[in-house]
Design an enzyme around this catalytic site. Structure first.
Site: not given
Ligand SMILES: NC(=O)c1ccc[n+]([C@@H]2O[C@H](COP(=O)([O-])OP(=O)(O)OC[C@H]3O[C@@H](n4cnc5c(N)ncnc54)[C@H](OP(=O)(O)O)[C@@H]3O)[C@@H](O)[C@H]2O)c1
Length: 511
Positions: A197-198, A260
């Site tokens: 939980d950042h 949070h």
């Molecule tokens: N972004 C933030 O600021 C943030 C903040 C808090 C929490 N989170 C959490 O962190 C996690 C990642 O978030 P993110 O924003 O980095 O997500 P994202 O950019 O949508 O996806 C991360 C990676 O997952 C793979 N991916 C995406 N959709 C997919 C699908 N339908 N099937 C299979 N692989 C898929 C892709 O990698 P490849 O294509 O390389 O396989 C993508 O680059 C999530 O659980 C999110 O809730 C994110």
């Protein structure tokens, strides 16, 4: 009276930063937003600060790609945050990539080969951290495949560690969170699981503990005798942006409250642990979460304790239902405000007001502790109106710091009173930006310190409270009860949120 800047002098500065033992880090979803905006920059900054292990490697994992293209992407990301060409290239030189479908065997076979070879090259002894920066429905399948491939086994002569970091959201209600937990625990022990939980990694949030328990000044006042109420605000200026697919299924209660907001409430209200050790600290956090009074299950009564809202067009901005990817009849809440009561000796009768929302007037997160008024004002006949109660504000973002309002005499021969704000601003006192929360949290993962990570029982306690509300909303909506209030984008939320406090004779602060 004008705010004054406190003159802060730092003495001693006992500091306990430790460098972790050599290890590898595997980032699943390494092409994603989180990896490039937070994780890779944080690892790089830790290295700059001399806090990465003497020897380490980073492996990206994803559906497609190779080491050369990943290294090029890492360099672009690091140069984008101001890294010099040489230091970016040096960091990228430690990076590799393994490709394959997340739910196939090939990826895990490739990872096993890469980890073995790189562990030998970097003399990590087999220590390895796996970070799931992936869409949430992949968290359990990937963990179980890692387990099946033997990659989570802590073995070898040196008893190497294997840990897994799981991002939020952790489930979407109590049942799904328990199921995710069960699947993780089929391949991992609790001490190997880091539920992130950042907010807990933010400097001011950690400062709550220091502030409360490293000073004599506050703790004697930190109870129902002296505190009138507490307000916790997490306001976002942005709307749903490009996350509609996730957000429209989640809503504010799942996205902000379950994690949070409740974690911050627990830090503010918990009893002091005997020592700053992970389980002692988390025992107190869970005790507090379990002392939260469940919210009413009857829809009309729930409306009097919790207000939900959705932004409508305002200040030249689109309403939620006009946003790309949002259904035109969506009833997802983008705002929630609640009155929570902690049923224990310390807090009996003290309301904790929590509010969070998107497209609010400005981006700000703060915790405000409102003290009771003085019991009797000796100045009453001379100064019309009574002295304003003291407020202690912990600013979490964007400007991290602490402010206390006190009443003081204004210059002049007559008795003139005014509120004075003593401010401590992190940036101006320390001369640097506070470190990114992910830096601290990634460091703690490598060090094996789970203090700032959510334990299974605390996660369940938070879901229990939130799931009760979600169920009541669902049942209430079917019967036309449980109001979803509109509020114009750029405002401070629906008037009903104000009425929630007005019913108690109080009002929201304007941060
Ligand atoms: N972004 C933030 O600021 C943030 C903040 C808090 C929490 N989170 C959490 O962190 C996690 C990642 O978030 P993110 O924003 O980095 O997500 P994202 O950019 O949508 O996806 C991360 C990676 O997952 C793979 N991916 C995406 N959709 C997919 C699908 N339908 N099937 C299979 N692989 C898929 C892709 O990698 P490849 O294509 O390389 O396989 C993508 O680059 C999530 O659980 C999110 O809730 C994110």
């Amino acid at each position: 009276m004008d705010a004054v800047r406190a003159d802060v002098e730092l003495h001693g500065e006992p500091c306990g930063e430790t460098r972790p033992a050599p290890c590898g880090l595997v980032i699943f979803g390494a092409s994603g937003d989180l990896a490039h905006r937070k994780l890779l920059p944080s690892l790089f900054r830790l290295q700059r600060r001399g806090l990465m292990p003497e020897s380490f490697f980073v492996l990206g994992a994803g559906r497609s790609g190779d080491t050369a293209s990943f290294r090029a992407a890492v360099i672009r990301t690091l140069e984008g945050i101001g890294a010099g060409a040489a230091e970016a290239a040096d960091f990228a030189g430690r990076c590799g990539f393994a490709a394959g479908a997340y739910e196939g065997d090939e990826l895990y076979a490739a990872l096993a080969r890469e980890i073995e070879a790189r562990s030998a090259d970097h003399r990590t002894g087999g220590n390895c951290l796996f970070y799931l920066a992936l869409p949430p429905d992949l968290h359990a399948p990937v963990a179980q495949r890692l387990g099946a491939a033997g990659l989570l086994r802590e073995s070898g002569e040196e008893a190497a560690w294997r840990r897994l970091v799981v991002e939020k959201p952790f489930g979407r209600d109590l049942a799904s969170a328990r199921e995710l937990d069960r699947r993780l625990k089929s391949v991992l022990g609790e001490r190997q699981i880091y539920r992130i939980d950042h907010y807990l990694g933010k400097e001011t949030v950690q400062n709550i503990m220091m502030f409360r328990f490293a000073n004599r000044l506050f703790e004697p006042l930190w109870n129902r005798e002296h505190i009138d109420h507490v307000q916790i605000t997490v306001a976002e200026g942005v709307g749903v942006e490009n996350r509609a697919g996730y957000y429209d299924r989640a809503g504010c209660l799942r996205d902000m409250f379950q994690n949070h907001m409740l974690q911050m409430l627990a830090l503010v209200a918990m009893e002091p642990p005997a020592r700053m050790e992970a389980d002692l600290h988390r025992d107190e956090m869970v005790k507090l979460l379990r002392a939260l009074r469940p919210l009413p299950r009857e829809p009309a009564e729930l409306d009097r304790s919790l207000v939900r809202g959705q932004y409508t067009p305002g200040a030249g901005m689109a309403g939620y239902r006009e946003e790309a990817g949002v259904a035109a009849d969506s009833v997802t809440e983008t705002f929630a405000a609640a009155r929570l009561m902690v049923d224990n000796w310390r807090w009996s009768g003290v309301p904790f007001y929590l509010r969070s929302g998107k497209r609010l007037a400005r981006r700000v997160s703060e915790i405000a502790i409102a003290f009771k008024p003085v019991p009797h004002s000796i100045f009453a006949p001379l100064v019309p109106g009574s002295a304003a109660p003291n407020v202690l504000v912990l600013n979490v973002q964007p400007e991290e710091g602490i402010a206390v309002t006190v009443e003081a005499k204004r210059p002049g021969t007559k008795t003139c009173m005014g509120s004075l704000t003593l401010r401590f601003d992190y940036r101006s006192v320390f001369g640097v930006e506070p470190p990114e929360a992910y830096e601290r949290l990634l460091l703690d993962c490598m060090l094996g310190d789970q203090t700032l990570f959510v334990r299974s029982d605390a996660m369940e306690a938070a879901w229990e409270l939130v799931t009760g509300v979600l169920e009541t909303w669902q049942a209430g909506s079917a019967r036309g009860a449980c109001t979803l209030h509109g509020y114009p984008a750029g405002s401070w939320g629906p008037p009903a949120a104000g009425a929630l406090l007005a019913a108690d004779g109080r009002r929201w602060r304007t941060p």
